[in-house]
Scaffold this motif. Structure first.
Motif, PDB file in Angstrom:
ATOM      1  N   LYS A  79      81.989 -45.100   4.660  1.00 60.06           N
ATOM      2  CA  LYS A  79      80.804 -44.952   3.823  1.00 60.06           C
ATOM      3  C   LYS A  79      81.062 -43.988   2.667  1.00 60.06           C
ATOM      4  CE  LYS A  79      77.304 -46.925   6.465  1.00 60.06           C
ATOM      5  NZ  LYS A  79      78.081 -48.031   6.983  1.00 60.06           N
TER       6      LYS A  79
ATOM      7  N   ARG B  79      76.143 -42.553  -5.092  1.00 62.57           N
ATOM      8  CA  ARG B  79      74.871 -41.830  -5.173  1.00 62.57           C
ATOM      9  C   ARG B  79      74.962 -40.484  -5.849  1.00 62.57           C
ATOM     10  NH1 ARG B  79      72.339 -43.482   0.750  1.00 62.57           N
ATOM     11  NH2 ARG B  79      72.303 -45.711   0.308  1.00 62.57           N
TER      12      ARG B  79
ATOM     13  N   ASN C  17      80.147 -43.106 -15.203  1.00 59.99           N
ATOM     14  CA  ASN C  17      81.235 -43.607 -14.388  1.00 59.99           C
ATOM     15  C   ASN C  17      81.050 -43.236 -12.938  1.00 59.99           C
ATOM     16  OD1 ASN C  17      82.915 -44.564 -16.569  1.00 59.99           O
ATOM     17  ND2 ASN C  17      82.974 -42.422 -17.126  1.00 59.99           N
TER      18      ASN C  17
ATOM     19  N   ARG D 174      81.124 -33.952   3.639  1.00 60.94           N
ATOM     20  CA  ARG D 174      80.557 -34.534   4.843  1.00 60.94           C
ATOM     21  C   ARG D 174      80.057 -33.440   5.793  1.00 60.94           C
ATOM     22  NH1 ARG D 174      84.198 -38.270   8.764  1.00 60.94           N
ATOM     23  NH2 ARG D 174      85.239 -36.313   9.228  1.00 60.94           N
TER      24      ARG D 174
ATOM     25  N   ILE E 107      72.539 -45.855  11.847  1.00 63.49           N
ATOM     26  CA  ILE E 107      73.921 -45.912  11.382  1.00 63.49           C
ATOM     27  C   ILE E 107      74.338 -44.597  10.725  1.00 63.49           C
ATOM     28  CG2 ILE E 107      74.097 -48.378  11.061  1.00 63.49           C
ATOM     29  CD1 ILE E 107      73.246 -48.058   8.210  1.00 63.49           C
TER      30      ILE E 107
ATOM     31  N   TYR F  53      82.164 -44.578  -0.179  1.00 65.85           N
ATOM     32  CA  TYR F  53      81.736 -45.089  -1.466  1.00 65.85           C
ATOM     33  C   TYR F  53      80.259 -44.798  -1.726  1.00 65.85           C
ATOM     34  CZ  TYR F  53      79.406 -48.767   1.107  1.00 65.85           C
ATOM     35  OH  TYR F  53      78.566 -49.429   1.958  1.00 65.85           O
ATOM     36  N   LEU F  54      79.488 -44.662  -0.630  1.00 66.30           N
ATOM     37  CA  LEU F  54      78.061 -44.361  -0.796  1.00 66.30           C
ATOM     38  C   LEU F  54      77.891 -43.019  -1.488  1.00 66.30           C
ATOM     39  CD1 LEU F  54      76.110 -45.356   2.433  1.00 66.30           C
ATOM     40  CD2 LEU F  54      75.897 -46.307   0.156  1.00 66.30           C
TER      41      LEU F  54
ATOM     42  N   GLU G  73      67.262 -48.232   0.121  1.00 65.87           N
ATOM     43  CA  GLU G  73      66.497 -49.261  -0.563  1.00 65.87           C
ATOM     44  C   GLU G  73      65.691 -50.064   0.420  1.00 65.87           C
ATOM     45  OE1 GLU G  73      68.979 -51.763  -3.270  1.00 65.87           O
ATOM     46  OE2 GLU G  73      66.878 -52.255  -3.700  1.00 65.87           O
TER      47      GLU G  73
ATOM     48  N   LYS H  50      76.250 -39.724 -10.750  1.00 62.70           N
ATOM     49  CA  LYS H  50      75.382 -39.446 -11.887  1.00 62.70           C
ATOM     50  C   LYS H  50      74.981 -37.969 -11.916  1.00 62.70           C
ATOM     51  CE  LYS H  50      71.619 -41.538 -14.421  1.00 62.70           C
ATOM     52  NZ  LYS H  50      70.669 -42.628 -14.526  1.00 62.70           N
TER      53      LYS H  50
ATOM     54  N   LEU I 119      85.812 -34.757   3.274  1.00 65.12           N
ATOM     55  CA  LEU I 119      85.631 -34.080   4.561  1.00 65.12           C
ATOM     56  C   LEU I 119      84.733 -32.864   4.423  1.00 65.12           C
ATOM     57  CD1 LEU I 119      89.270 -34.302   5.979  1.00 65.12           C
ATOM     58  CD2 LEU I 119      87.293 -35.688   6.607  1.00 65.12           C
TER      59      LEU I 119
END
Lengths: 107, 276, 471
Positions: free
Chosen positions: B32, B39, B4, B17, B223, B34-35, B80, B42, B14
C-alpha cells in the motif's frame, strides 16, 4: 543526436534542448531508425531542457512506435526531466529506466 | 496532474509507517506504499518539499508538528465512497435484517456505520429505511463514526456533489436532495436520522462508549489494521452487538479465523456475519 | 474443473476456484513428477474470496512437495481476506506474492475499475498490452453509464494512444461527472487533440479544481505560439484559482515569453497563496533571470513566499550567488534557512562549508540535518566533524552523519556501520547501517547479519536482514 547499436538494440543519445522544433527533428530522426531494431533506447543524459511541446513530440513518437510494434525505452533522466513525464501521468506507460545499463540489459 | 507523485524510499516508508501507526493504529503494508505517495505528494509540494525525507523532518521537528500530524492522518485515511455502494448489503439490511429484528419485538434499534467517511453510507441506509416504510415500525437510530475529523465535519453538512451519486437510480437525487448549482443538499428529514462522531475503532473502551447496536457496517476498513488490530475490532464489535446482531464487512472481507463466534450467512451479492 | 493446471517449460500454472476441495489436487501433485526441471509453481488465486483450511493445507503441501528442490511457489492475485488468513497462520514467508493481470478475463479487469486503489494499475496494464479486443471493450466502456468505468476506459484509451477513440473521448467532456470530464481532458491532451484546446481553455474556470488542473496540463501539451498571449489574458482573472492554473501551465510551456508573463503576474499579484505558487513556478525556468528573481524574493514579507523562493533555488542552482544566500540564513526563518542550506549544499564550496560549520551549534535540529548533508559535498576534510556527530543524542543526526561519511569514505562508513548495527539504540540508525552493509557486502557480512537477526528485536531490521540473506 547520436546513435549506435548496442546489445541488439538501437541506442539514441539525445542532447541539448527539446522543444517543439528540436523535438520534431528528434522524432523524425528516430522514426527513420525503426527498421534497425525492435527496441530503441533513448538516453536523456545530455538533455538540459524539456518543455511540454517537446514532450508532445516524444508522446507522438511513442504512438508511432506502438503502431509498428517497436518498443521505446527511456533512460538517464535528470530529476527535472523525469518530473516532466510524471506530470502527464504517462510515466507508467513510457518504459522509463534509471540507467542506460538497465535499459540495454533487460529483454 | 500539475503536481507530481513523489516516490517514497524504503526507510522513509518504514519510518512514516511507524509514525502513522503510533498516531492512529492504522497499518500501511508494503503493497500500500503507493497510497501514501498518492495521498501525500500534493501536501509535500505545498510545503515546498521535494521528498518524503523532508516531510518526515517536518513532522518530527516543526513547531506545529502536532497539527501537521493530524492533517496527515486525515490525508491518508480518506476513503472514497458514494451513495448506495455495495447495494445488495444495504438491501439485505432493509429486507432481511431489520424485519427479523422487528419481528422479535424490538422497538428501538441502533445501527452503526463504522468508518463512515463522508457519510454516504449511513445516509444511504437512512434513505432505504424510509423507502421501506420501516420508520413507523420501530425507532431507528443511525450513528456514523470515522477517525478522520474532516470527513465527519463534511458528513454533518449533508452536502454532496455529483461524484457521490454514480450509479444511483434516477429518482434518488430529486427525491432526497435539493440542488443548488453544483451542490446537492440532503433533505432535513433524512439528515436528522443520522448522528456523527469522530472515533478510532481501536481506541480502548470505544465499544462501551458507543453502547449496544443491532447492526454494524464496517466496510473496507479492516484492511488498514494489522492482525492484532483486526482481531481487536472484530471482538469489540461482537461485544457491542445485541443478539441477534448483524455485522456487514466489505464484499471481499471476512472474519475468517479472526473470530469463530459469528455465523457466516452468504446471500446473493454478499455476506453477513451473524451474532445469534 | 475446480482446480486446473497447465505446464509451460519449467513452470506450472495452477488455478483454484472457490468451489475447489482437497480431492481436486491429486492430479496436480502427480504432474510435478513429470517435470524434472521444474523451477516455478504459480498458483492463481484470483477467484478465491476466502480460503478454507483444507485448501490452505493443499497449498502448503504443494510447497512442501517442491520446496525440497528449491522451486519457487508464487501465489498470484491473492485477495485481502486470503492474505490475512495466511498471515494469521504464519505462512507468508513460504510463498512469493505477485499480481498477474494477464490471468484475468477482460470483463473482470473492467469490473476492477470500480476499485479506485487498483484502477490505475489495471489501466496501465491494458494500455501496455493493447489489442483490438481491448479497444472494443474500452470503446464500450467509454459509453457506460457508470462513471467510474467510463472514466478509466477513457484514461486507458488515452494511455494507449488510441486515436480512433478521439471522438468518443471528446464526448466525455460533456459528462456531469467531474471525474469523467477530467479523464477526457487528460486523454485528449495525451492524444494531442488540438481541436479541443478551446474547450480546455474554458475548463480552466471549472469549479472543480481537478478538472481545471487537467485543463492546464493538456493545454500545455497541445500548445502553440498563440497560447502564451491567451494565458496572459486569463492571468488577469479575478479568480485566484484561475491565476494559479495559468501559472502552472505557463511553467510547463516554458520559454521566454511564458517567463515574461509570470514575472509580470508576480509584480501585480497581491494574494499570498498565488504569489507563493508563482514563485514556485519561476523555479521551473532554466534561466539566470529566474535565479536572480528568486534571490530577490528571499526578502519578501510573506513567510511562504520566502520559503518557496529558497526551495526554488535548490532547483535552479545558485549560479554564483552564494554570498547572497549565505547572508539570509538565520535562526528565525527556520525553513527558509533549511532550503537555503540545501541549495548551498548541492555544490558546497569551501566558503559555505566554513560558514555552515560555524553556525552548526546555534542551529535547530532540522537545520543541523541540512548542514550535515550539505557538508557531505564539501571539498575539504570533514572526518573529524562527522566523527563527533556520530555521538549526537538525536537519531536523525547520527543517521545523516553515517550517510555523509559513506559518501566520502566507504571504508570508514562500513566499519562504523558494523558497530552501529550492533549497538545503536535507534532502529533508524541501525537500518541505515544495515543498508550500507547490504550494498557493500564486506567480508564476513553474512555472519554479522545472522548474529544481529537473532538479537535485534526491531521488525524492520529483521525483515531487511531476512531479505538480504535470502531466507
Amino acid at each position: 543526436m547520436k546513435n549506435e547499436m548496442k546489445n541488439g538494440k538501437q541506442l539514441v543519445s539525445l542532447s541539448g534542448e527539446i522543444n517543439a522544433q528540436t523535438g520534431a527533428e528528434c522524432k523524425a530522426f528516430i522514426i527513420k531508425l525503426f527498421d534497425t531494431a525492435n527496441i530503441l533506447v533513448l538516453s536523456f543524459d545530455k538533455v538540459v531542457y524539456l518543455n511540454s511541446s517537446g514532450l508532445r513530440e516524444i508522446i507522438d513518437l511513442l504512438k508511432n512506435a506502438t503502431k509498428v510494434k517497436k518498443e521505446l525505452r527511456l533512460c538517464d533522466m535528470s530529476k527535472d526531466i523525469r518530473e516532466m513525464f510524471t506530470f502527464t501521468g504517462l510515466e507508467k506507460v513510457f518504459k522509463i529506466y534509471d540507467t542506460q545499463a538497465a535499459a540495454l540489459e533487460s529483454k | 496532474m500539475l503536481n507530481n507523485t513523489i516516490k517514497i524510499g524504503d526507510s522513509e516508508f518504514l519510518e512514516l509507517r511507524d509514525i502513522i501507526y503510533k498516531q492512529s493504529a492504522i497499518v500501511f503494508v508494503e503493497n500500500k506504499k503507493y497510497l501514501l505517495e498518492n495521498r501525500l505528494s500534493k501536501r509535500i509540494q505545498e510545503l515546498n518539499f521535494s521528498s518524503f525525507k523532508d516531510y518526515i523532518y517536518y513532522l518530527k521537528y516543526d513547531i506545529n508538528c502536532r497539527k501537521e500530524l493530524d492533517l496527515m492522518i486525515n490525508l491518508v485515511t480518506i476513503n472514497e465512497t458514494y451513495f448506495l455502494r455495495e447495494r445488495p448489503q444495504l438491501d439485505h439490511v432493509v429486507k432481511v435484517a431489520l424485519p427479523e429484528i422487528i419481528a422479535k419485538g424490538k422497538k428501538s434499534i441502533r445501527i452503526w456505520s463504522a468508518a463512515c467517511s463522508t457519510g454516504e453510507e449511513p445516509y444511504s441506509i437512512a434513505i432505504l429505511i424510509k423507502e421501506a416504510g420501516l420508520q413507523s415500525k420501530a425507532s431507528i437510530e443511525i450513528v456514523g463514526t470515522d477517525i478522520n475529523s474532516e470527513v465527519v465535519e463534511f458528513a454533518r453538512t449533508g452536502e454532496y456533489r455529483s461524484m457521490s451519486f454514480r450509479g444511483a437510480p434516477n429518482h434518488f437525487v430529486p427525491t432526497y436532495f435539493k440542488q443548488d448549482n453544483v451542490i446537492y443538499k440532503l433533505n432535513d428529514d433524512i439528515k436528522h436520522m443520522v448522528k456523527f462522531n469522530v472515533g478510532n475503532l481501536t481506541t480502548l473502551g470505544i465499544g462501551t462508549l458507543m453502547g449496544k447496536f443491532d447492526i454494524i457496517f464496517c466496510r473496507n476498513v479492516l484492511i488498514y489494521f494489522d492482525m492484532d488490530g483486526k482481531k481487536k475490532v472484530i471482538d469489540m464489535f461482537y461485544n457491542t452487538l445485541n443478539s441477534p446482531g448483524y455485522l456487514y464487512l466489505g464484499h471481499s472481507e471476512s472474519v475468517n479465523k479472526l473470530s469463530t463466534s459469528y455465523t457466516v450467512n452468504v446471500f446473493g451479492g454478499g455476506i453477513v456475519h451473524l451474532k445469534q | 474443473m475446480s482446480v486446473t493446471f497447465s505446464a509451460v517449460n519449467d513452470s506450472v500454472l495452477i488455478h483454484i476456484s472457490q468451489e475447489a476441495s482437497d480431492k481436486d489436487f491429486g492430479a496436480v501433485l502427480e504432474s510435478f513428477n513429470n517435470i524434472p526441471s521444474l523451477k516455478e509453481v504459480r498458483i492463481d488465486m484470483k477467484d478465491l474470496v476466502y480460503i478454507e483450511s483444507e485448501i490452505q493445507e493443499q497449498i502448503v503441501s504443494i510447497k512442501k512437495n517442491v520446496g525440497a528442490k528449491s522451486v519457487h511457489v508464487v501465489l498470484l492475485n491473492v485477495s485481502e481476506s486470503v492474505y490475512t488468513t495466511l498471515e494469521m497462520a504464519d505462512l507468508l514467508n513460504l510463498f512469493i506474492f505477485k499480481q498477474d493481470l494477464s490471468l484475468y478475463h477482460i470483463d473482470e479487469l473492467v469490473y476492477m475499475f470500480h476499485n479506485p486503489d487498483v484502477a490505475n494499475e489495471i489501466s496501465v496494464y491494458i494500455s501496455s498490452n493493447y489489442s483490438p479486443d481491448f479497444h472494443n471493450k474500452m470503446m464500450e466502456g467509454a459509453n457506460s453509464e457508470d462513471s467510474q468505468v467510463r472514466e478509466h476506459c477513457i484514461l486507458t484509451m488515452g494511455r494507449a494512444q488510441d486515436s480512433d477513440a478521439t471522438e468518443v473521448i471528446r464526448q466525455g467532456m460533456d459528462s456531469v461527472y467531474p471525474n469523467v470530464v477530467r479523464a477526457s481532458i487528460l486523454a485528449l491532451g495525451w492524444l494531442g487533440d488540438c481541436e479541443s484546446k478551446e474547450r480546455f481553455f474554458n475548463f480552466i474556470s471549472s469549479k472543480d479544481i481537478e478538472v481545471a488542473e487537467a485543463a492546464g496540463a493538456s493545454i500545455s501539451l497541445v500548445s502553440d505560439e498563440r497560447d502564451p498571449e491567451k494565458l496572459r489574458k486569463l492571468s488577469e482573472s479575478e479568480n485566484s484559482n484561475i491565476r494559479i492554473i495559468v501559472a502552472g501551465t505557463l511553467s510547463l510551456i516554458n520559454g521566454d515569453e511564458a517567463y515574461a508573463i509570470i514575472v509580470k503576474m508576480l509584480e501585480k499579484e497581491r494574494n499570498e497563496q498565488v504569489r507563493t505558487v508563482l514563485v514556485q513556478r519561476i523555479a521551473y525556468f532554466n534561466k539566470p533571470d529566474a535565479t536572480e528573481m528568486l534571490i530577490s524574493m528571499l526578502d519578501d514579507s510573506s513567510k511562504s513566499v520566502k520559503e518557496a523562493a529558497a526551495a526554488g533555488l535548490g532547483r535552479t542552482g545558485l549560479r554564483g550567488h552564494e554570498d547572497e544566500v549565505l547572508k539570509r540564513i538565520n535562526m528565525e526563518d527556520v525553513w527558509l534557512s533549511y532550503f537555503a542550506v540545501k541549495a548551498l549544499g548541492q555544490n558546497c564550496s569551501a566558503k559555505s562549508a566554513k560558514y555552515l560549520k560555524e553556525i552548526y551549534n546555534k542551529s535547530e535540529e532540522h537545520l543541523r540535518l541540512a548542514i550535515i548533508e550539505a557538508l557531505s559535498n564539501a571539498p575539504s576534510d570533514m572526518d573529524n566533524f562527522f566523527a563527533e556527530r556520530l555521538f549526537d543524542s538525536n537519531e536523525d543526526i547520527r543517521k545523516v552523519t553515517l550517510s555523509a561519511i559513506y559518501k566520502s569514505n566507504k571504508k570508514t562508513a562500513i566499519a562504523k556501520s558494523v558497530k552501529l548495527l550492533e549497538d545503536d539504540p535507534s532502529w533508524l540508525v541501525r537500518y541505515k547501517a544495515l543498508e550500507i552493509i547490504s550494498i557493500e557486502k564486506p567480508a564476513g557480512y553474512k555472519k554479522v547479519l545472522t548474529k544481529i537477526k537473532k538479537k535485534d528485536n526491531n521488525r524492520n531490521i529483521q525483515e531487511k536482514i531476512a531479505s538480504v540473506l535470502g531466507i
